[in-house]
Scaffold this motif. Structure first.
Motif, PDB file in Angstrom:
ATOM      1  N   VAL A   1       0.850  -1.201   0.000  1.00  0.00           N
ATOM      2  CA  VAL A   1       0.000   0.000   0.000  1.00  0.00           C
ATOM      3  C   VAL A   1       0.881   1.245   0.000  1.00  0.00           C
ATOM      4  O   VAL A   1       0.598   2.233   0.671  1.00  0.00           O
ATOM      5  CB  VAL A   1      -0.975   0.005   1.200  1.00  0.00           C
ATOM      6  N   ALA A   2       1.989   1.191  -0.746  1.00  0.00           N
ATOM      7  CA  ALA A   2       2.923   2.316  -0.783  1.00  0.00           C
ATOM      8  C   ALA A   2       2.229   3.575  -1.293  1.00  0.00           C
ATOM      9  O   ALA A   2       1.242   3.513  -2.031  1.00  0.00           O
ATOM     10  CB  ALA A   2       4.114   1.969  -1.669  1.00  0.00           C
ATOM     11  N   ARG A   3       2.758   4.726  -0.866  1.00  0.00           N
ATOM     12  CA  ARG A   3       2.247   6.041  -1.274  1.00  0.00           C
ATOM     13  C   ARG A   3       0.817   6.281  -0.797  1.00  0.00           C
ATOM     14  O   ARG A   3       0.043   6.976  -1.447  1.00  0.00           O
ATOM     15  CB  ARG A   3       2.314   6.217  -2.798  1.00  0.00           C
ATOM     16  N   THR A   4       0.429   5.699   0.344  1.00  0.00           N
ATOM     17  CA  THR A   4      -0.898   5.919   0.889  1.00  0.00           C
ATOM     18  C   THR A   4      -0.809   6.169   2.384  1.00  0.00           C
ATOM     19  O   THR A   4       0.190   5.857   3.034  1.00  0.00           O
ATOM     20  CB  THR A   4      -1.822   4.705   0.657  1.00  0.00           C
ATOM     21  N   LEU A   5      -1.894   6.713   2.924  1.00  0.00           N
ATOM     22  CA  LEU A   5      -2.013   6.878   4.367  1.00  0.00           C
ATOM     23  C   LEU A   5      -1.911   5.524   5.067  1.00  0.00           C
ATOM     24  O   LEU A   5      -1.343   5.427   6.157  1.00  0.00           O
ATOM     25  CB  LEU A   5      -3.357   7.547   4.681  1.00  0.00           C
ATOM     26  N   HIS A   6      -2.440   4.458   4.448  1.00  0.00           N
ATOM     27  CA  HIS A   6      -2.401   3.133   5.067  1.00  0.00           C
ATOM     28  C   HIS A   6      -0.963   2.660   5.295  1.00  0.00           C
ATOM     29  O   HIS A   6      -0.684   1.966   6.270  1.00  0.00           O
ATOM     30  CB  HIS A   6      -3.142   2.117   4.194  1.00  0.00           C
ATOM     31  N   HIS A   7      -0.050   3.004   4.402  1.00  0.00           N
ATOM     32  CA  HIS A   7       1.360   2.626   4.557  1.00  0.00           C
ATOM     33  C   HIS A   7       1.930   3.259   5.823  1.00  0.00           C
ATOM     34  O   HIS A   7       2.621   2.596   6.605  1.00  0.00           O
ATOM     35  CB  HIS A   7       2.134   3.095   3.325  1.00  0.00           C
ATOM     36  N   VAL A   8       1.620   4.534   6.043  1.00  0.00           N
ATOM     37  CA  VAL A   8       2.109   5.227   7.238  1.00  0.00           C
ATOM     38  C   VAL A   8       1.448   4.649   8.487  1.00  0.00           C
ATOM     39  O   VAL A   8       2.109   4.431   9.513  1.00  0.00           O
ATOM     40  CB  VAL A   8       1.846   6.739   7.113  1.00  0.00           C
ATOM     41  N   GLN A   9       0.139   4.398   8.422  1.00  0.00           N
ATOM     42  CA  GLN A   9      -0.553   3.809   9.573  1.00  0.00           C
ATOM     43  C   GLN A   9       0.057   2.451   9.941  1.00  0.00           C
ATOM     44  O   GLN A   9       0.256   2.151  11.123  1.00  0.00           O
ATOM     45  CB  GLN A   9      -2.039   3.637   9.249  1.00  0.00           C
ATOM     46  N   ALA A  10       0.348   1.625   8.934  1.00  0.00           N
ATOM     47  CA  ALA A  10       0.935   0.316   9.197  1.00  0.00           C
ATOM     48  C   ALA A  10       2.299   0.454   9.869  1.00  0.00           C
ATOM     49  O   ALA A  10       2.633  -0.301  10.787  1.00  0.00           O
ATOM     50  CB  ALA A  10       1.055  -0.474   7.897  1.00  0.00           C
ATOM     51  N   ALA A  11       3.088   1.425   9.427  1.00  0.00           N
ATOM     52  CA  ALA A  11       4.408   1.632  10.022  1.00  0.00           C
ATOM     53  C   ALA A  11       4.301   2.097  11.469  1.00  0.00           C
ATOM     54  O   ALA A  11       5.063   1.661  12.341  1.00  0.00           O
ATOM     55  CB  ALA A  11       5.193   2.649   9.198  1.00  0.00           C
ATOM     56  N   VAL A  12       3.353   2.974  11.752  1.00  0.00           N
ATOM     57  CA  VAL A  12       3.141   3.450  13.124  1.00  0.00           C
ATOM     58  C   VAL A  12       2.747   2.282  14.028  1.00  0.00           C
ATOM     59  O   VAL A  12       3.266   2.135  15.149  1.00  0.00           O
ATOM     60  CB  VAL A  12       2.055   4.545  13.139  1.00  0.00           C
ATOM     61  N   ALA A  13       1.838   1.445  13.556  1.00  0.00           N
ATOM     62  CA  ALA A  13       1.389   0.307  14.369  1.00  0.00           C
ATOM     63  C   ALA A  13       2.503  -0.720  14.553  1.00  0.00           C
ATOM     64  O   ALA A  13       2.659  -1.288  15.645  1.00  0.00           O
ATOM     65  CB  ALA A  13       0.167  -0.344  13.721  1.00  0.00           C
ATOM     66  N   LEU A  14       3.289  -0.978  13.510  1.00  0.00           N
ATOM     67  CA  LEU A  14       4.398  -1.929  13.641  1.00  0.00           C
ATOM     68  C   LEU A  14       5.415  -1.426  14.664  1.00  0.00           C
ATOM     69  O   LEU A  14       5.952  -2.206  15.453  1.00  0.00           O
ATOM     70  CB  LEU A  14       5.075  -2.139  12.286  1.00  0.00           C
ATOM     71  N   ARG A  15       5.658  -0.133  14.657  1.00  0.00           N
ATOM     72  CA  ARG A  15       6.578   0.433  15.654  1.00  0.00           C
ATOM     73  C   ARG A  15       6.043   0.208  17.065  1.00  0.00           C
ATOM     74  O   ARG A  15       6.802  -0.135  17.984  1.00  0.00           O
ATOM     75  CB  ARG A  15       6.765   1.929  15.384  1.00  0.00           C
ATOM     76  N   ALA A  16       4.735   0.354  17.257  1.00  0.00           N
ATOM     77  CA  ALA A  16       4.147   0.148  18.583  1.00  0.00           C
ATOM     78  C   ALA A  16       4.297  -1.312  19.023  1.00  0.00           C
ATOM     79  O   ALA A  16       4.611  -1.584  20.184  1.00  0.00           O
ATOM     80  CB  ALA A  16       2.671   0.550  18.567  1.00  0.00           C
ATOM     81  N   VAL A  17       4.069  -2.256  18.104  1.00  0.00           N
ATOM     82  CA  VAL A  17       4.211  -3.668  18.448  1.00  0.00           C
ATOM     83  C   VAL A  17       5.656  -3.970  18.841  1.00  0.00           C
ATOM     84  O   VAL A  17       5.922  -4.665  19.832  1.00  0.00           O
ATOM     85  CB  VAL A  17       3.764  -4.565  17.277  1.00  0.00           C
ATOM     86  N   ALA A  18       6.610  -3.445  18.077  1.00  0.00           N
ATOM     87  CA  ALA A  18       8.020  -3.701  18.365  1.00  0.00           C
ATOM     88  C   ALA A  18       8.428  -3.119  19.715  1.00  0.00           C
ATOM     89  O   ALA A  18       9.163  -3.751  20.482  1.00  0.00           O
ATOM     90  CB  ALA A  18       8.888  -3.120  17.253  1.00  0.00           C
ATOM     91  N   LEU A  19       7.939  -1.916  20.033  1.00  0.00           N
ATOM     92  CA  LEU A  19       8.266  -1.309  21.319  1.00  0.00           C
ATOM     93  C   LEU A  19       7.596  -2.063  22.465  1.00  0.00           C
ATOM     94  O   LEU A  19       8.141  -2.138  23.576  1.00  0.00           O
ATOM     95  CB  LEU A  19       7.821   0.155  21.333  1.00  0.00           C
ATOM     96  N   ALA A  20       6.412  -2.626  22.207  1.00  0.00           N
ATOM     97  CA  ALA A  20       5.679  -3.312  23.272  1.00  0.00           C
ATOM     98  C   ALA A  20       6.315  -4.645  23.641  1.00  0.00           C
ATOM     99  O   ALA A  20       6.128  -5.128  24.761  1.00  0.00           O
ATOM    100  CB  ALA A  20       4.228  -3.528  22.844  1.00  0.00           C
TER     101      ALA A  20
END
Length: 874
Positions: free
Chosen positions: A476-495
């Motif tokens: 889903v490159a070049r979309t808001l969904h790509h950024v949302q997925a990255a934000v959520a993946l960062r949260a999972v990794a930090l958790a």
């Protein structure tokens, strides 16, 4: 106007039961869905120009799938000069798919403009030919058709230049570096494609450098690399053909914790580029599909398999204090919403079961939900429901009940067998990952084999795998969904800091955020998404990210982009506090309050200053606001720029207008809460926007550009050129507005070859405005004590009359005269249709004024030489 260059297929092939028709230029596609296709080869195309693929679609009398929006699929494979296949991240007018590199859906016969009693209609599809493509193969593929259909006289017509800046990844001697953490002892897989202007020596190399956990360099040699004293270790990427796909299986040396991969050329001046972003993944055994296997497994079993694959040392214990940025964005958008409180994202009342989602009415959550519920037949509601984001306010009041509901969702949705397929949508998946992270946080370090920790952790890890693959594959490159997925993946990794995958996921998320914001915004902070609502979502998420990251990359770079964007968006609000509703926009959002919660007092004061002089509002937008002393609280906005017709709105040059606090000219709106179906098809079509089009041919993919701006005495004239009507037409829309926004005129000039030409334009009025025809040359609109005059004006050609349309629904492709006032529902409303026609070139439009005095003042400006020149008036 000269005829556009025309290309016929140089060869045709068939597959899946497709075959040649009765005439040389006819091809028959059988009802063998997905497999039957006619493949047409076109040569010697000019790159960085728009083309139009056109053919006559003929259908069988026995066809029963005529109302399908995905009746057939057109796929495009772009080829380099030596006919090697090119991969592109994004092609305007098309979408990435699995079966073909780029594609666009063709709607069924019910949506096509066929003559009465005929079973054939023209299909036209516009798209860009990106450099370095020189040829293309276009396939017309069976999808939903229930009977064979004919593809007759297919051709490509070449249009004008792209006028869309495209990110090029040209390589040089200085490497373009990619930094990633590693999963200890496990290979990393990178895939991509290079294009070389010349084959042979002009290839590229991937330089490789590993570091240990302390950040110290591990000297080469490394497995499967070549080392030299000049540049260290590297892997050759030869160019035996111009376009070459590559796969790098990087096996790290012992104790390696991170890797740097730099793509570069061997020699200066070599013309080599990456055709798109590199795909990033792990070895096959650590892919979601391999871990799940062919079985339907629960979250706990999935965690066991990850444990077995990675050899976990101790429990991947949950961490506290992980920033939940998607949840914060939701609360910024809707304001505080607690248990039982009305609002778009309110939680269930702990004492009851009232659930309010997607701007829909309250709904009682059953004691044992099946998780396939769809009480309002609303994809937007289902998306919110499946995201579980509404659980977080409940968790603050009743953590046990929130956990119980989350576990219920997990039991009903084993991976590979979801209760509702929409639960796998990237937006729902990203938000839900944060929910499982939040529900994990209260648990102390303990055994992951004990419920509910086992299921919650299993879901968090499982969602992490899914998000990492979505990001790594650029799905889903070049979309808001790509950024949302990255934000959520960062949260999972930090958790889950002790999970061996977490460092890799963190680095992948960082890379995706950096790439995502670079692709979706310019260095000056302007965002490029056609939807202003989505621009605000991106800018808001960017501000939250910048605050959470601090000095950690890419936080500072994102922060520099989003500050100007937020201030610009604040200056575009209409008198009611909403952003202009171009592109996808949901109902009922208070954008002023949302922006106010983001901006500081100084920023709010700067952004709130109105202006009596119209000003540009960023890329693809003209906006003006009048609300100073003596002004009438008026607002005008016009959208132009890239029109992504394959999956977006046909709204290039559409405008909205408000005066004296009344929204007079509006968009049909509401498409942000409709994912698919007939309603979305209408809301994204030209018939739902205030645009004009020639000869019954609704606009397609293309772009608009601000050609000229002329300051007049107390007024301003804007001239916007477009390429959205295909190569057979030259189009310009001219808007002239008084500085106090009490009157404006909108003209469209179309030119084509010397033949009859007819143009239709639309104006949409809200339901609370009464509209009446006062004659062939005057339309009166009123709301309570306020009045508006609409007067057709002709520059070149003949008048074709006026008509008011409300609730026309004789066929799916002919809907007109509707607005969307609540999700998924169309409401009949007045739409003014005006027509003008002529020979070869026509120019006409409407003047809109609050009273006759303002209309006369505007008419005086229209006689000025500067305006006549913009209109092409002799």
């Amino acid at each position: 106007m000269p005829a556009a260059p025309r290309f016929l297929p140089v060869s045709v092939s068939y597959a899946g039961g497709a075959a040649a028709g009765a005439r040389p230029d006819e091809h028959v596609v059988a009802a063998n869905n997905r497999f039957a296709r006619a493949v047409l080869a076109f040569s010697d195309l000019r790159p960085e120009t728009w083309v139009e693929f056109a053919f006559l679609l003929a259908w069988d009398e026995a066809e029963t799938a005529g109302a399908s929006l995905d009746f057939a699929l057109v796929g495009v494979d772009f080829l380099a000069e030596d006919r090697s296949s090119l991969d592109f991240e994004h092609v305007p007018g098309l979408s990435r798919t699995l079966l073909d590199p780029q594609s666009a859906w063709i709607a069924g016969p019910a949506y096509l403009d066929a003559g009465e009693g005929t079973r054939a209609a023209m299909v036209r599809l516009g798209f860009l030919v990106p450099d370095p493509a020189r040829h293309a193969t276009v396939s017309v593929r069976s999808w939903r058709n229930a009977a064979p259909f004919g593809v007759i006289r297919p051709e490509l017509r070449q249009g004008g230049p792209a006028r869309i800046p495209r990110r090029r990844r040209r390589l040089g001697l200085e490497p373009d570096w990619l930094d990633l953490a590693l999963v200890p002892g496990r290979p990393l897989v990178l895939r991509g494609q290079i294009h070389a202007a010349r084959t042979g020596r002009e290839g590229a190399l991937a330089r490789v450098a590993y570091r240990n956990a302390a950040g110290e360099a591990i000297p080469p040699p490394y497995p499967d690399t070549v080392s030299t004293p000049d540049f260290g270790a590297g892997i050759n990427l030869p160019a035996h053909r111009q376009a070459r796909r590559f796969t790098l299986d990087l096996t790290p040396p012992p104790k390696a914790a991170a890797v740097r991969v730099g793509f570069a050329t061997w020699e200066a001046g070599a013309e080599v580029e990456l055709t798109g972003p590199v795909e990033i993944g792990l070895e096959d055994g650590l892919r979601l599909e391999a871990l799940c296997g062919d079985e339907v497994i629960d979250a706990g079993t999935f965690l066991d398999r990850v444990d077995a694959a990675l050899g976990l040392r101790g429990s991947p214990a949950p961490a506290e204090g992980v920033p939940l940025l998607l949840d914060r964005l939701r609360r910024l958008q809707s304001g505080p919403a607690g248990p039982g409180e009305a609002g778009p994202d309110a939680a269930p009342d702990p004492a009851g079961t009232a659930l309010r989602l997607g701007r829909a009415p309250a709904w009682d959550l059953p004691p044992g939900p099946s998780w396939s519920e769809d009480p309002f037949q609303s994809p937007a509601w289902r998306l919110e429901y499946q995201s579980l984001g509404w659980l977080l306010p409940l968790a603050a009041a009743d953590a046990a009940r929130a956990t119980e509901i989350a576990l219920s969702w997990s039991r009903a949705n084993p991976w590979g067998n979801p209760a509702d397929g929409l639960s796998l949508h990237p937006a729902a998946l990203a938000a839900r990952a944060e929910v499982f992270v939040a529900l994990l946080a209260p648990f102390s370090i303990g055994s992951m084999r004990v419920e509910p920790l086992r299921t919650l952790a299993g879901e968090a890890v499982r969602h992490g795998f899914a998000l990492a693959e979505i990001i790594g594959q650029n799905a889903v490159a070049r979309t808001l969904h790509h950024v949302q997925a990255a934000v959520a993946l960062r949260a999972v990794a930090l958790a889950l800091p002790r999970l061996p995958l977490s460092p890799f996921w963190l680095s992948l998320a960082r890379h995706a955020l950096e790439e995502g914001f670079a692709a979706l915004s310019a260095p000056d902070g302007t965002f490029t998404d056609p939807s202003l609502h989505q621009r605000l979502e991106l800018a808001s998420l960017g501000r939250l990210l910048a605050e959470a990251l601090g000095e950690e990359a890419p936080g500072p770079a994102i922060g520099r982009r989003v500050g100007p964007a937020l201030r610009m968006l604040a200056g575009l609000l209409d008198p009611g506090g909403r952003l202009p509703p171009f592109g996808d926009a949901p109902h009922g959002i208070d954008h002023r309050a949302w922006i106010g919660r983001l901006l500081g007092p100084g920023e709010r004061a700067t952004a709130a200053r109105g202006s009596l002089v119209p000003a540009r509002g960023g890329p693809g937008l003209i906006a003006a606001r009048a609300e100073g002393p003596g002004a009438s609280r008026a607002h005008l906005a016009c959208a132009f720029g890239e029109q992504r017709h394959a999956h977006g709105h046909a709204d290039c040059t559409s405008f909205v207008f408000a005066a004296e606090g009344v929204r007079w000219i509006v968009e049909a709106g509401g498409s942000g809460q409709v994912e698919s179906g007939l309603v979305r098809h209408y809301l994204t079509s030209a018939r739902a926007h205030n645009v004009a089009w020639p000869d019954g041919r609704e606009p397609g993919a293309g772009t608009g550009w601000l050609a000229e701006v002329e300051r007049l005495d107390g007024a301003t004239a804007y001239a916007i050129g477009t390429s959205v009507h295909g190569p057979d037409y030259r189009h310009r829309r001219v808007i002239v507005t008084l500085d106090d926004l009490t009157a404006l005129a909108v003209f469209d000039r179309f030119e084509t070859e010397e033949r009859p030409l007819s143009v239709e334009g639309l104006l949409h009025f809200p339901p609370d405005v009464l509209v009446a025809l006062a004659g062939p040359r005057l339309v009166l609109a009123s709301r309570e004590a306020q009045r508006l005059r609409v007067v057709p004006r002709l520059v070149d050609g003949k008048r074709g009359g006026l008509a008011l349309v409300s609730g026309r629904s004789d066929r799916p492709g002919g809907l007109q005269g509707y607005l969307s006032l609540k999700p998924g529902v169309l409401h009949p409303s007045s739409t003014l249709r005006y027509v003008f026609h002529g020979q070869g070139a026509v120019c006409g439009g409407v003047a809109i004024a609050l009273d006759e005095g303002r209309e006369r003042a505007l008419a005086g400006r229209l006689t000025l030489a500067a305006v006549k020149r913009l209109l092409g008036e002799a």
